[in-house]
Design a protein around this motif. Structure first.
Motif, PDB file in Angstrom:
ATOM      1  N   GLY A 285      -9.920   2.811  -1.979  1.00  0.00           N
ATOM      2  CA  GLY A 285     -11.305   2.979  -2.417  1.00  0.00           C
ATOM      3  C   GLY A 285     -11.977   4.265  -2.028  1.00  0.00           C
ATOM      4  N   ILE A 286     -11.218   5.357  -1.926  1.00  0.00           N
ATOM      5  CA  ILE A 286     -11.859   6.642  -1.662  1.00  0.00           C
ATOM      6  C   ILE A 286     -11.414   7.650  -2.713  1.00  0.00           C
ATOM      7  N   GLU A 287     -12.180   8.713  -2.875  1.00  0.00           N
ATOM      8  CA  GLU A 287     -11.890   9.712  -3.897  1.00  0.00           C
ATOM      9  C   GLU A 287     -12.091  11.107  -3.309  1.00  0.00           C
ATOM     10  N   PRO A 288     -11.039  11.651  -2.684  1.00  0.00           N
ATOM     11  CA  PRO A 288     -11.156  12.999  -2.106  1.00  0.00           C
ATOM     12  C   PRO A 288     -11.396  14.043  -3.199  1.00  0.00           C
TER      13      PRO A 288
ATOM     14  N   LEU B 120      -3.359   9.516   7.081  1.00  0.00           N
ATOM     15  CA  LEU B 120      -4.291  10.181   7.997  1.00  0.00           C
ATOM     16  C   LEU B 120      -5.648  10.429   7.342  1.00  0.00           C
ATOM     17  N   ARG B 121      -5.619  10.866   6.090  1.00  0.00           N
ATOM     18  CA  ARG B 121      -6.859  11.193   5.384  1.00  0.00           C
ATOM     19  C   ARG B 121      -7.605   9.932   4.947  1.00  0.00           C
ATOM     20  N   GLY B 122      -6.865   8.954   4.415  1.00  0.00           N
ATOM     21  CA  GLY B 122      -7.509   7.784   3.836  1.00  0.00           C
ATOM     22  C   GLY B 122      -7.667   6.605   4.770  1.00  0.00           C
ATOM     23  N   VAL B 123      -6.613   6.257   5.485  1.00  0.00           N
ATOM     24  CA  VAL B 123      -6.651   5.075   6.360  1.00  0.00           C
ATOM     25  C   VAL B 123      -7.297   5.416   7.697  1.00  0.00           C
TER      26      VAL B 123
ATOM     27  N   MET C 255       0.841  -1.187   0.000  1.00  0.00           N
ATOM     28  CA  MET C 255       0.000   0.000   0.000  1.00  0.00           C
ATOM     29  C   MET C 255       0.881   1.243   0.000  1.00  0.00           C
ATOM     30  N   LEU C 256       0.594   2.178  -0.888  1.00  0.00           N
ATOM     31  CA  LEU C 256       1.416   3.379  -0.992  1.00  0.00           C
ATOM     32  C   LEU C 256       1.419   4.186   0.304  1.00  0.00           C
TER      33      LEU C 256
ATOM     34  N   LYS D 128      -3.412   7.644  -6.718  1.00  0.00           N
ATOM     35  CA  LYS D 128      -3.249   6.189  -6.732  1.00  0.00           C
ATOM     36  C   LYS D 128      -3.362   5.614  -5.325  1.00  0.00           C
ATOM     37  N   GLY D 129      -2.778   6.297  -4.352  1.00  0.00           N
ATOM     38  CA  GLY D 129      -2.874   5.825  -2.978  1.00  0.00           C
ATOM     39  C   GLY D 129      -4.305   5.789  -2.484  1.00  0.00           C
ATOM     40  N   PHE D 130      -5.048   6.835  -2.750  1.00  0.00           N
ATOM     41  CA  PHE D 130      -6.458   6.857  -2.347  1.00  0.00           C
ATOM     42  C   PHE D 130      -7.263   5.815  -3.123  1.00  0.00           C
TER      43      PHE D 130
END
Length: 363
Positions: free
Chosen positions: A231-234, A259-262, A1-2, A225-227
């Motif tokens: 499976g999220i799209e900020p 912090l934002r995604g995980v 995972m990035l 790519k990390g998001f």
């Protein structure tokens, strides 16, 4: 995972760096004896090193020199020898016949005992002899042995002339490749001394692989790519702001993504948390430096506030702390360049890490 905060170990978890990996492999395949991985903090040198070593196809030892220094207060030869052999044995372990022949070669070293991956000495170790045995084994097996020192500049603090030992190995042990990484690029180059006639490694060839920060479009792509992996799209404006504030420093981009995604924080919450965590980390990094001279902190603050020239930085420092002679001031600037806290382009100084720059403003 990035967005994994730990140093990467697999190519699929490492964003880009294809050119750097190819250059590393080329150097090893050509039988080059000294490779330098350079770049400021948080550009992913340890991750690149991990992947490069794994993909090299050769047995290797990787030693975190900074960890040894902070654990022992120096880097004793015996401890370093144990770490080299223990790490090398662990990478050879899956190949039983190769491992047995390595153990047999090492068994001729008086006082050395190997039990599994545990290494013990009955006497003060002779690291040169150990390197000679590793080289002999590698030559007999028609392969290379790679010995990597992560944050190698700490070797200079041990009181032992490890630069001389590396020079001896580079000159006489053709089957060993040394890899040295360092965040304090100037200090690492001072330790190696390739251009210093007084240093043992003077005039030797080294392959320099320099990691650069991501370009803006690479930073944006990294976050997307990390998001996407989780499976999220900020919102696009969130990614744009993150890239604007964090520039192309992959360590900070990774932390923001985590912090934002995980962790699932809001964009503003993730940015606030990142800078809170960064402030603690950076203050700790700078504390020992500032203990040596408070002027270091004032110089950094001067640059963070937009003073980029030698004269304007000096004026700010003298306004805050009183007169300082030119030679002393120049030496302080030179040290900050060596430590990687400043960079110089033309006649202008800057803080290369945008998060460090923002934290320093509030010192």
């Amino acid at each position: 995972m990035l967005f994994d905060l730990q140093p990467k170990t697999r190519r699929e978890d490492l964003y880009d760096r294809e050119n750097e990996l190819k250059e590393f492999q080329k150097a090893v395949n050509l039988g080059e004896n000294l490779i330098l991985l350079l770049g400021i903090r948080r550009l992913g040198k340890s991750s690149l090193l991990n992947v490069a070593l794994t993909e090299s196809g050769f047995p290797y030892a990787k030693i975190d020199v900074r960890s040894l220094y902070f654990t022992h207060g120096s880097i004793p030869q015996g401890i370093l020898a144990q770490k080299i052999l223990g790490s090398l044995l662990s990478t050879v372990k899956p190949h039983k016949s190769l491992l047995l022949r390595l153990e047999k070669t090492l068994s001729s070293i008086r006082g050395l005992r190997i039990s599994g991956l545990s290494v013990e000495f009955d006497r003060k170790s002779d690291l040169a002899e150990i390197l000679e045995k590793i080289n002999s084994w590698a030559e007999n097996e028609n392969l290379r042995a790679i010995i990597a020192f992560d944050e190698a500049q700490y070797l200079r603090l041990s009181g032992i002339r490890y630069d001389g030992l590396i020079a001896y190995a580079v000159d006489t042990l053709p089957a060993i490749t040394f890899v040295l990484t360092g965040s304090e690029v100037g200090m690492l180059q001072d330790f190696i001394g390739l251009e210093d006639p007084k240093k043992p490694l003077f005039g030797r060839y080294a392959r320099e692989i320099v990691l650069q920060r991501f370009k803006r479009e690479e930073s944006v792509d990294f976050l997307r790519k990390g998001f996407g992996e989780i499976g999220i799209e900020p919102a696009e404006k969130e990614i744009e702001e993150a890239v604007e504030r964090l520039d192309g420093i992959v360590g900070w981009l990774t932390m923001y993504g985590y912090l934002r995604g995980v962790r699932g924080l809001s964009h503003s919450g993730a940015m606030d948390e990142l800078f809170n965590m960064a402030e603690k980390s950076i203050r700790e990094e700078l504390s020992s430096l500032i203990q040596n001279s408070r002027r270091y902190g004032v110089i950094l603050k001067a640059v963070a506030m937009g003073n980029t020239g030698w004269s304007t930085i000096k004026e700010y420092v003298e306004f805050k702390m009183g007169p300082v002679n030119d030679a002393k001031f120049s030496a302080l600037l030179k040290n900050l360049l060596k430590y990687g806290y400043l960079e110089k382009r033309g006649n202008e100084y800057s803080i290369p890490d945008p998060v460090v720059r923002e934290v320093v403003k509030n010192l």
